[in-house]
Every structure is written in structure tokens, then in C-alpha cells.
Design an enzyme around this catalytic site. Structure first.
Site, PDB file in Angstrom:
ATOM      1  CG  ASP A  93      -0.244  -0.469   2.501  1.00  0.00           C
ATOM      2  OD1 ASP A  93       0.991  -0.287   2.611  1.00  0.00           O
ATOM      3  OD2 ASP A  93      -0.919  -1.019   3.371  1.00  0.00           O
ATOM      4  CG  ASN A 121      -8.187  -0.867  12.459  1.00  0.00           C
ATOM      5  OD1 ASN A 121      -7.321  -1.627  12.018  1.00  0.00           O
ATOM      6  ND2 ASN A 121      -8.598   0.197  11.805  1.00  0.00           N
ATOM      7  CG  HIS A 153      -5.433  -2.017   9.149  1.00  0.00           C
ATOM      8  ND1 HIS A 153      -5.324  -0.650   9.294  1.00  0.00           N
ATOM      9  CD2 HIS A 153      -4.188  -2.493   9.408  1.00  0.00           C
ATOM     10  CE1 HIS A 153      -4.077  -0.336   9.595  1.00  0.00           C
ATOM     11  NE2 HIS A 153      -3.369  -1.434   9.676  1.00  0.00           N
ATOM     12  CD  GLU A 205      -7.925   1.398   8.158  1.00  0.00           C
ATOM     13  OE1 GLU A 205      -7.882   0.467   8.996  1.00  0.00           O
ATOM     14  OE2 GLU A 205      -7.091   2.323   8.142  1.00  0.00           O
TER      15      GLU A 205
HETATM   16  P1  PGA Z   1       2.835  -1.843  12.448  1.00  0.00           P
HETATM   17  O1  PGA Z   1       1.617  -1.706  11.445  1.00  0.00           O
HETATM   18  O2  PGA Z   1       3.730  -2.909  11.907  1.00  0.00           O
HETATM   19  O3  PGA Z   1       3.499  -0.488  12.423  1.00  0.00           O
HETATM   20  O4  PGA Z   1       2.269  -2.189  13.783  1.00  0.00           O
HETATM   21  C1  PGA Z   1       0.964  -2.856  11.021  1.00  0.00           C
HETATM   22  C2  PGA Z   1      -0.288  -2.476  10.284  1.00  0.00           C
HETATM   23  O5  PGA Z   1      -0.894  -1.440  10.589  1.00  0.00           O
HETATM   24  O6  PGA Z   1      -0.698  -3.238   9.394  1.00  0.00           O
END
Ligand code: PGA
Length: 244
Positions: free
Chosen positions: A63, A131, A133, A138
Site C-alpha cells: 500500500d 483495528n 486491518h 480498514e
Molecule cells: P505496524 O503496522 O507494523 O506499524 O504495527 C501494522 C499495520 O498497521 O498493518
């Protein structure tokens, strides 16, 4: 289960080696985020010391924030290449395929087709948001999506804030869709730390539902989930790692 993010590194490197051993210039799709910091440092060392060659695979990622060109600070490609300079060389050589960042329908379709032409994703690394995702799908995102533009959840923006100070974190991004992610041949999701515990429980013990996009991993026949003790702390029987 692993003790911490560092302990997951040898397992992640062996996932990379396994896919490289099959030859044929496999497509490896990386995830950004803090979860993979130690892995990228180790991958850079492996390349610099000649144990892994960047000529053996094609790279891509999940992304990108809208309007964040590969060189723009805070963006995903910028972050990846900062942590793992060999990926910057791949980008320059055209063997790292960046997610198009402007959100035009045609560019996202073309990217998806480019991944297919490269043989499809053979190894997909994934983090999980607190959350639930995966990539920037999301909660509430339909489960049949491909690359698309999305609005970021407030918790996602909050978690990204430190990368953008003194500016505000972006509000929109281009993301791989759930359907695209499920098309990967091998999925390896990592979650470390207490903040991920609730999302991990929903992913593994909840229904497969757009309320927790990561729950779709339950449907994948070749998925591995690597957790530390804190991320696994709310699982029934405090089960360790789960494989599909
Ligand atoms: P993080 O993010 O590795 O910084 O915890 C993971 C994500 O949001 O998919």
C-alpha cells in the site's frame, strides 16, 4: 509463537529463502510498519553479505499513501528503501514494483496486471492493525476488493503520526485489496505487542467478516501467523502460533 520481533527474523528469512530456492524469479510482496523493522535490517545484511541476491526475486509491497511518490518522506516505499537499501537498488533497476500512488483506476488495474505478469505473489508478508486491518483494508471494507483507494481509520492515522510530524498523517491511501492478498501463494502475518492482542483474537477466533479484515486468513490454505506472547495473550488456551 516467538519471544519477540527479533526472534521472528530467522523464520522470516527462511520463508524468503524457501521461495527463492524454487527459482523462477518469484514475486515477494513486503509489508511496512514497525513490525518488520528487524526483518528489513536483517534482510539488508543478508544481501550485503552475499547470502541473498536481489537479482533472484521481484519485489513489491502492499500500500501507499495518496500522492506519496517513492522518494517522499513518510511514504511506504521511502520507508522500505530507508530500512533496506538493497530494495532501493531494485527500485532503480525496475525489479521492485511500487504501488501507484495517485489512485487512478487505470493505474491500479495496471499494477494488478503487472503483479500477475510477474507470476503472482509467491510470498506475502503482512502486519495487522490494532483495528484488525490488513494492508489498509480498514474494518468495513468488502472482502472481495482488489487494489483500491481507501480512507484511513483514525486509529491508523494516530499510529502513523510519528512518521509525519510536524505534519498531519495522510487521510487516504491506495491499498491492495483483500481478494488480491488472498491470491498470494504463501501468507505470513506477524503481530507483536499487547496493542495487537484484541485484533489477533478477532482474526483467529472471530467469524470471517469485514468487521475484522484480517479474519480472511482463516480462509487461506497456506497462511502462517507469528505472534509474540503479548499479541497471543487473549487467545483461547493462549495458543501459540497458528498455521492454516
Ligand atoms: P505496524 O503496522 O507494523 O506499524 O504495527 C501494522 C499495520 O498497521 O498493518
Amino acid at each position: 509463537m516467538v519471544a519477540n520481533a527479533d526472534a521472528a527474523v530467522p523464520l522470516l528469512l527462511s520463508e524468503v529463502r524457501n521461495v527463492l530456492a524454487r527459482g523462477n524469479l518469484p514475486l515477494i510482496s513486503f509489508a511496512t510498519g514497525g513490525t518488520f523493522g528487524a526483518f528489513f535490517r536483517a534482510l539488508a545484511t543478508e544481501v550485503q553479505q552475499g547470502r541473498i541476491s536481489t537479482t533472484e526475486f521481484i519485489g513489491t509491497h502492499l500500500d501507499e499513501y495518496i500522492a506519496y511518490e517513492p522518494q517522499r518522506r513518510g511514504g511506504m516505499v521511502h520507508e522500505l528503501t530507508l530500512r533496506c537499501p538493497p530494495l532501493r537498488e531494485m527500485l532503480a533497476r525496475g525489479t521492485f514494483l511500487p504501488v501507484p500512488c495517485h489512485g487512478a483506476e487505470g493505474s491500479m488495474r495496471a499494477h494488478e496486471e503487472r503483479l500477475q505478469r510477474a507470476g503472482g505473489v509467491k510470498l506475502q508478508l503482512l502486519g495487522i492493525g490494532r483495528n484488525g486491518h490488513i494492508a489498509f483494508n480498514e474494518p468495513g471494507t468488502p472482502l472481495d476488493t482488489r487494489f483500491h483507494v481507501t480512507e484511513l481509520a483514525e486509529s491508523t492515522r494516530l499510529d502513523a503520526r510519528s512518521r509525519f510530524v510536524p505534519d498531519e498523517p495522510p487521510k487516504r491511501a491506495v491499498t491492495s485489496g483483500v481478494q488480491t492478498i488472498l491470491g498470494g501463494e504463501r501468507l505470513v502475518l506477524c503481530a507483536f505487542g499487547q496493542a495487537k492482542a484484541e485484533a489477533v483474537r478477532s482474526m483467529l477466533h472471530g467469524d470471517v467478516s469485514s468487521a475484522c479484515p484480517a479474519s480472511v486468513l482463516q480462509r487461506h490454505p497456506n497462511a502462517l501467523v507469528l505472534l509474540d506472547t503479548e499479541a497471543a495473550s487473549l487467545l483461547e488456551g493462549n495458543a501459540a502460533a497458528a498455521g492454516g
